[in-house]
Each structure stands twice: as C-alpha cells, then as structure tokens.
Write an enzyme that holds these catalytic residues in place. Structure first.
Site, PDB file in Angstrom:
ATOM      1  N   SER A 134      61.092 -21.821 188.106  1.00 11.24           N
ATOM      2  CA  SER A 134      60.910 -21.071 186.808  1.00 11.24           C
ATOM      3  C   SER A 134      59.469 -21.287 186.380  1.00 11.24           C
ATOM      4  CB  SER A 134      61.689 -21.964 185.774  1.00 11.24           C
ATOM      5  OG  SER A 134      61.489 -21.571 184.533  1.00 11.24           O
ATOM      6  N   TYR A 147      66.158 -28.855 180.556  1.00 12.98           N
ATOM      7  CA  TYR A 147      66.274 -27.761 181.834  1.00 12.98           C
ATOM      8  C   TYR A 147      64.946 -27.628 182.717  1.00 12.98           C
ATOM      9  CZ  TYR A 147      65.752 -22.949 183.813  1.00 12.98           C
ATOM     10  OH  TYR A 147      65.711 -22.108 184.582  1.00 12.98           O
TER      11      TYR A 147
END
Length: 267
Positions: A134, A147
C-alpha cells in the site's frame, strides 16, 4: 510468455479485476477468494467472458487446509493480494484487533509464501512472489496506524525475501496502490465504529467520522481503480521491473517527499 498466476483475495476489488484482466491477456489464472460465496459469482463471470483459463477456488488464509492445498498447486507467480484493515487511533484500538490484522495481513501470507518458495527452491523452479502492499506501507497517517503498520511489515518481509531468494532465481516485488475507490478503504474506515464508544474513549466518533469523510471527498481518496488494475496486469507477470511499484505517480512523488522530510521531523 504465458504464466500461471495464483491470486489471493480475488473475490472483489483489485484482485477480481486483475484476475479477469490477466486471463484476458492469455495467462492461466487461479483466482482464489476468502469466502465460498464469492467463488460461484466469479466462476459465472469467467464463463460469461469465455475465460476457460480463469479457474476460481476458495483460499481462506485462516484455514490451514486451504493453505496446504494451495501450496501443492503448480503456478509460476504467487500474488499475495488478500488483506483486511483495522482503522482508528492506535492509542485506543483494542489489541486483539491489532493482532488479528497482523495475522491476516502478515503472518498468514508468510505461511503461504514459505511453503510455496521452499517447494520452488527444492524443485529448482524460478518463480515470482508479489505482495500487494500500500502507499501506507511507506508512510503513516493518523488513525490508520494499525493497518499501515502491517504493510510496513510486509515491505520489510518482501525486501528480505528479495535478497534471500535471489540466489535461487526467485523474484520478489511489491505493488503499492494509492487510495483507489474499490470499497476496501471505505469499509475499513467503518471498522472503528464497532468498538469506539463516546462514553469510554477519548476519541469521539463524530470527530473520527468527519476526518474520514473529508479524506474520501478529495480526488486523492476516490481515484478510479481501473488505472491500478491496468498497471497490475502488466506488473504481476513481468520478468523484469521495479521491486516497489507505487501508483499513481503523484503518490510516488508524495511518498518520496514525505520520507525525505522524515529526517527533519521534530518532536
């Protein structure tokens, strides 16, 4: 050259779109989904599109039998795309949710990967491992720390694997999407509200929701996912390319600036 590619987390979002795109480009795809109810809809899509090179199976990473079965399949590329996310303030989030996020995003993909690459090394197979990381694997915005810390961990694991497996001809790379509009980030942003309690927590629900909503209202929070899918179907089967692949370019530039600025960050 046509490759056989195993994709985890192909029941929706990037995984589903890329599985179809890769099959359309002539690759043999084993698209796996987290839950059984996602299998038949994707099989029906493949049938409607005439993609007899797109196979769909369940691969629940929390099921050791599913993992063992997948490790026995024959493929050239392992794409660890499955994941989930917990958002909310790190200083208040329940620790069991943090552990679960690491289990799904870090430990279980590593279990799957270890079994695959050890079989490849033993059989002298020169495969490739791809991790969906990400933009959050390279910086940490407030209220997304749990996360993105799992993605930071994946970055470290992938970088180590690249060095360790290079002597065996096994390639490793990451894909680092920006905040594309797939529903993944939006659903993740809902997660804190199942535990956040205004009578117990310092962080107030309305304040957190306002921050999330403001981000998702920006162009950077609602980018068209097809751009990322188009890049993925080129990156994943390729024999050459960058180790880290950040998309789009403006996010790559932002991350580079952020990392440079981190050296001057003051407490």
């Amino acid at each position: 050259m046509s490759k056989t590619i195993l994709i985890t987390g192909a029941g929706s979002g990037f995984g589903e779109g890329a599985a179809i795109g890769l099959a359309m480009n002539g690759h043999k795809v084993i698209a796996t989904t987290h839950v059984s109810s996602q299998v038949m809809p994707l099989r029906e899509k493949a049938k409607e599109l005439g993609l007899d090179n797109l196979r769909v199976d369940r691969l629940d990473l929390t099921d050791p039998y599913d993992i063992a079965q997948a490790q026995s399949w024959d493929f050239d590329v392992l794409w660890n795309n499955a994941g989930m996310g917990e958002a909310g303030p790190v200083w208040e989030i329940p620790i069991d949710l943090v552990r679960r996020n690491y289990e799904v995003n870090v430990f279980l993909p590593l279990v799957l990967t270890q079994g695959v690459v050890q079989r490849w090394v033993a059989g002298n197979k020169k495969g490739k491992v791809v991790f969906t990381s990400s933009m959050g694997g390279l910086f940490t915005p407030a209220n997304w720390g749990t996360y993105v810390s799992t993605k930071h961990a994946l970055e470290a694991i992938a970088e180590a694997l690249q060095q360790e497996l290079a002597p065996y001809g096994i390639k490793v790379q990451t894909i680092n999407p920006g905040a594309y509009f797939t529903g993944y980030n939006e659903t993740m942003a809902d997660n804190p509200f199942r535990w956040l309690d205004d009578s117990k927590n310092f962080t107030q629900r309305a304040d957190l929701r306002k921050g999330f909503d403001e981000f998702f209202a920006t162009p950077e929070g609602r980018m068209d996912a097809q751009e990322m899918i188009d890049r993925m179907i080129k990156i994943v089967p390729a024999d050459t390319g960058k180790f880290r692949n950040v998309v789009p370019k403006q996010i790559e530039d932002m991350l580079k600036a952020h990392q440079l600025a981190a050296w001057e960050n003051q407490i």
